[in-house]
Structure formats: structure tokens, C-alpha cells
Motif scaffolding. Structure first.
Motif, PDB file in Angstrom:
ATOM      1  N   SER A 185      -9.192   0.283   0.361  1.00 52.24           N
ATOM      2  CA  SER A 185      -8.634   1.254   1.314  1.00 52.24           C
ATOM      3  C   SER A 185      -9.604   1.494   2.465  1.00 52.24           C
ATOM      4  O   SER A 185     -10.819   1.368   2.314  1.00 52.24           O
ATOM      5  CB  SER A 185      -8.359   2.592   0.623  1.00 52.24           C
ATOM      6  OG  SER A 185      -7.402   2.460  -0.407  1.00 52.24           O
ATOM      7  N   LEU A 186      -9.033   1.844   3.591  1.00 47.91           N
ATOM      8  CA  LEU A 186      -9.791   2.295   4.760  1.00 47.91           C
ATOM      9  C   LEU A 186      -8.998   3.387   5.450  1.00 47.91           C
ATOM     10  O   LEU A 186      -7.757   3.420   5.360  1.00 47.91           O
ATOM     11  CB  LEU A 186     -10.024   1.148   5.752  1.00 47.91           C
ATOM     12  CG  LEU A 186     -11.104   0.116   5.450  1.00 47.91           C
ATOM     13  CD1 LEU A 186     -11.058  -0.994   6.491  1.00 47.91           C
ATOM     14  CD2 LEU A 186     -12.477   0.748   5.406  1.00 47.91           C
TER      15      LEU A 186
ATOM     16  N   ILE B 281       0.461   7.215   8.414  1.00 44.41           N
ATOM     17  CA  ILE B 281      -0.036   7.740   9.679  1.00 44.41           C
ATOM     18  C   ILE B 281       0.114   9.258   9.675  1.00 44.41           C
ATOM     19  O   ILE B 281       1.083   9.796   9.139  1.00 44.41           O
ATOM     20  CB  ILE B 281       0.709   7.109  10.881  1.00 44.41           C
ATOM     21  CG1 ILE B 281       0.033   7.486  12.194  1.00 44.41           C
ATOM     22  CG2 ILE B 281       2.188   7.496  10.888  1.00 44.41           C
ATOM     23  CD1 ILE B 281       0.561   6.712  13.400  1.00 44.41           C
ATOM     24  N   SER B 282      -0.869   9.932  10.247  1.00 44.47           N
ATOM     25  CA  SER B 282      -0.815  11.383  10.357  1.00 44.47           C
ATOM     26  C   SER B 282      -1.565  11.793  11.617  1.00 44.47           C
ATOM     27  O   SER B 282      -2.260  10.977  12.228  1.00 44.47           O
ATOM     28  CB  SER B 282      -1.428  12.052   9.121  1.00 44.47           C
ATOM     29  OG  SER B 282      -2.788  11.694   8.988  1.00 44.47           O
TER      30      SER B 282
ATOM     31  N   TYR C 228      -4.603   9.536  12.594  1.00 44.82           N
ATOM     32  CA  TYR C 228      -5.248   8.852  11.486  1.00 44.82           C
ATOM     33  C   TYR C 228      -4.322   7.760  10.950  1.00 44.82           C
ATOM     34  O   TYR C 228      -3.098   7.851  11.060  1.00 44.82           O
ATOM     35  CB  TYR C 228      -5.570   9.824  10.354  1.00 44.82           C
ATOM     36  CG  TYR C 228      -6.382  11.009  10.779  1.00 44.82           C
ATOM     37  CD1 TYR C 228      -5.774  12.223  11.091  1.00 44.82           C
ATOM     38  CD2 TYR C 228      -7.773  10.930  10.860  1.00 44.82           C
ATOM     39  CE1 TYR C 228      -6.519  13.319  11.482  1.00 44.82           C
ATOM     40  CE2 TYR C 228      -8.530  12.025  11.248  1.00 44.82           C
ATOM     41  CZ  TYR C 228      -7.897  13.218  11.563  1.00 44.82           C
ATOM     42  OH  TYR C 228      -8.644  14.297  11.958  1.00 44.82           O
ATOM     43  N   LEU C 229      -4.935   6.769  10.327  1.00 42.23           N
ATOM     44  CA  LEU C 229      -4.167   5.752   9.619  1.00 42.23           C
ATOM     45  C   LEU C 229      -4.862   5.498   8.285  1.00 42.23           C
ATOM     46  O   LEU C 229      -5.956   4.929   8.246  1.00 42.23           O
ATOM     47  CB  LEU C 229      -4.069   4.454  10.419  1.00 42.23           C
ATOM     48  CG  LEU C 229      -3.154   3.388   9.809  1.00 42.23           C
ATOM     49  CD1 LEU C 229      -1.688   3.847   9.848  1.00 42.23           C
ATOM     50  CD2 LEU C 229      -3.302   2.048  10.529  1.00 42.23           C
ATOM     51  N   GLN C 230      -4.228   5.973   7.229  1.00 42.33           N
ATOM     52  CA  GLN C 230      -4.737   5.717   5.885  1.00 42.33           C
ATOM     53  C   GLN C 230      -4.140   4.395   5.410  1.00 42.33           C
ATOM     54  O   GLN C 230      -2.909   4.264   5.336  1.00 42.33           O
ATOM     55  CB  GLN C 230      -4.342   6.845   4.938  1.00 42.33           C
ATOM     56  CG  GLN C 230      -4.780   6.625   3.502  1.00 42.33           C
ATOM     57  CD  GLN C 230      -6.283   6.633   3.333  1.00 42.33           C
ATOM     58  OE1 GLN C 230      -6.973   7.475   3.911  1.00 42.33           O
ATOM     59  NE2 GLN C 230      -6.811   5.700   2.551  1.00 42.33           N
TER      60      GLN C 230
ATOM     61  N   MET D  65       1.764   9.207  19.220  1.00 44.67           N
ATOM     62  CA  MET D  65       0.519   8.485  18.996  1.00 44.67           C
ATOM     63  C   MET D  65       0.824   7.353  18.021  1.00 44.67           C
ATOM     64  O   MET D  65       1.695   7.497  17.150  1.00 44.67           O
ATOM     65  CB  MET D  65      -0.569   9.400  18.452  1.00 44.67           C
ATOM     66  CG  MET D  65      -0.866  10.578  19.365  1.00 44.67           C
ATOM     67  SD  MET D  65      -2.261  11.585  18.829  1.00 44.67           S
ATOM     68  CE  MET D  65      -3.640  10.598  19.453  1.00 44.67           C
ATOM     69  N   ALA D  66       0.122   6.258  18.172  1.00 42.36           N
ATOM     70  CA  ALA D  66       0.482   5.092  17.376  1.00 42.36           C
ATOM     71  C   ALA D  66      -0.720   4.197  17.137  1.00 42.36           C
ATOM     72  O   ALA D  66      -1.727   4.273  17.852  1.00 42.36           O
ATOM     73  CB  ALA D  66       1.583   4.292  18.069  1.00 42.36           C
ATOM     74  N   TRP D  67      -0.580   3.362  16.121  1.00 43.47           N
ATOM     75  CA  TRP D  67      -1.547   2.313  15.832  1.00 43.47           C
ATOM     76  C   TRP D  67      -0.867   0.956  16.003  1.00 43.47           C
ATOM     77  O   TRP D  67       0.244   0.744  15.513  1.00 43.47           O
ATOM     78  CB  TRP D  67      -2.093   2.444  14.419  1.00 43.47           C
ATOM     79  CG  TRP D  67      -3.013   3.598  14.236  1.00 43.47           C
ATOM     80  CD1 TRP D  67      -2.694   4.831  13.762  1.00 43.47           C
ATOM     81  CD2 TRP D  67      -4.407   3.626  14.528  1.00 43.47           C
ATOM     82  NE1 TRP D  67      -3.804   5.633  13.749  1.00 43.47           N
ATOM     83  CE2 TRP D  67      -4.884   4.917  14.212  1.00 43.47           C
ATOM     84  CE3 TRP D  67      -5.330   2.696  15.022  1.00 43.47           C
ATOM     85  CZ2 TRP D  67      -6.216   5.306  14.367  1.00 43.47           C
ATOM     86  CZ3 TRP D  67      -6.649   3.061  15.184  1.00 43.47           C
ATOM     87  CH2 TRP D  67      -7.077   4.355  14.851  1.00 43.47           C
TER      88      TRP D  67
END
Length: 122
Positions: free
Chosen positions: A16-17, A70-71, A80-82, A35-37
Motif C-alpha cells: 500500500s501507499l 480518493i478523499s 489523498y489517494l489511498q 480534484m483528481a489523480w
């Protein structure tokens, strides 16, 4: 407008990261919408990984559903991206993006972070 991404690194498959991206704005009032990744692997096009609206509605690429979350923290202008159960094929440079309104420009625009490398080893 500056977006600073962090949290990338080298991890084994199954690990995990957690990525973070903070948006810093000076000299103007602003409103952040989505917001996005995104991610881009060598020789491939940049693709959407996950997005989140100001109302916390989310969407995910099919390849990451059930593994990534995503949060956002609106008070910190941070997304954030878990990433769990990472796979070798998740190896990419990950970029954050914010769609925001700058009062001084009177318009909505996309702004990108610098990217953070995620490498998943087998």
C-alpha cells in the motif's frame, strides 16, 4: 497556484501507499471544485485514476475500483489517494489535478501537480 504531490515510492506487489496533494494559492480568493489523480506510464497516455468533487462524489477507473480510495480535506485544500493491493501494472508517475476558480482571473481552470513516481515490484 501550486500543487505539491507526495507519497510515491517503491513498494512490493500487494502493498500500500498513500499519496497526498496540497494546493497552495496566494494573491487571490479561490474555489476548488473537482480534484483528481491521473497517472502516466512510459509510452502510454495519461489516464484518470480517480476524481472527487467538492460534494465528495467520487469516480474511479475500472482498473483501480475496490483497491484505491480518493478523499479530500477541504480545510487543507488537499486530496489523498489511498492505494491498496498494488499491482506491478500500477507503476506510473501519478499526477494530481485541481479544477478551480481564481477570483483574480474570473475563470475556472485546471492546474496540475509535478507528479510523484510509484513503482510496484513483483
Amino acid at each position: 497556484v501550486q500543487l505539491q504531490a507526495s507519497g510515491g515510492g517503491l513498494v512490493q506487489a500487494g502493498g500500500s501507499l498513500r499519496l497526498s496533494c496540497s494546493c497552495a494559492i496566494s494573491g487571490s480568493g479561490f474555489t476548488i471544485n473537482t480534484m483528481a489523480w491521473y497517472r502516466q506510464a512510459p509510452g502510454k497516455q495519461r489516464e484518470l485514476v480517480a476524481g472527487i468533487t467538492s460534494g465528495d462524489s467520487t469516480n474511479y477507473a475500472d482498473s483501480v475500483k475496490g483497491r484505491f480510495t480518493i478523499s479530500r480535506d477541504n480545510a487543507k485544500n488537499t486530496v489523498y489517494l489511498q492505494m491498496n493491493s498494488l499491482r506491478v501494472e500500477d507503476t506510473s508517475v501519478y499526477y494530481c489535478k485541481a479544477f478551480l476558480f481564481l477570483n483574480k482571473d474570473n475563470r475556472w481552470s485546471d492546474y496540475w501537480g509535478q507528479g510523484t513516481q510509484v513503482t510496484v515490484s513483483s
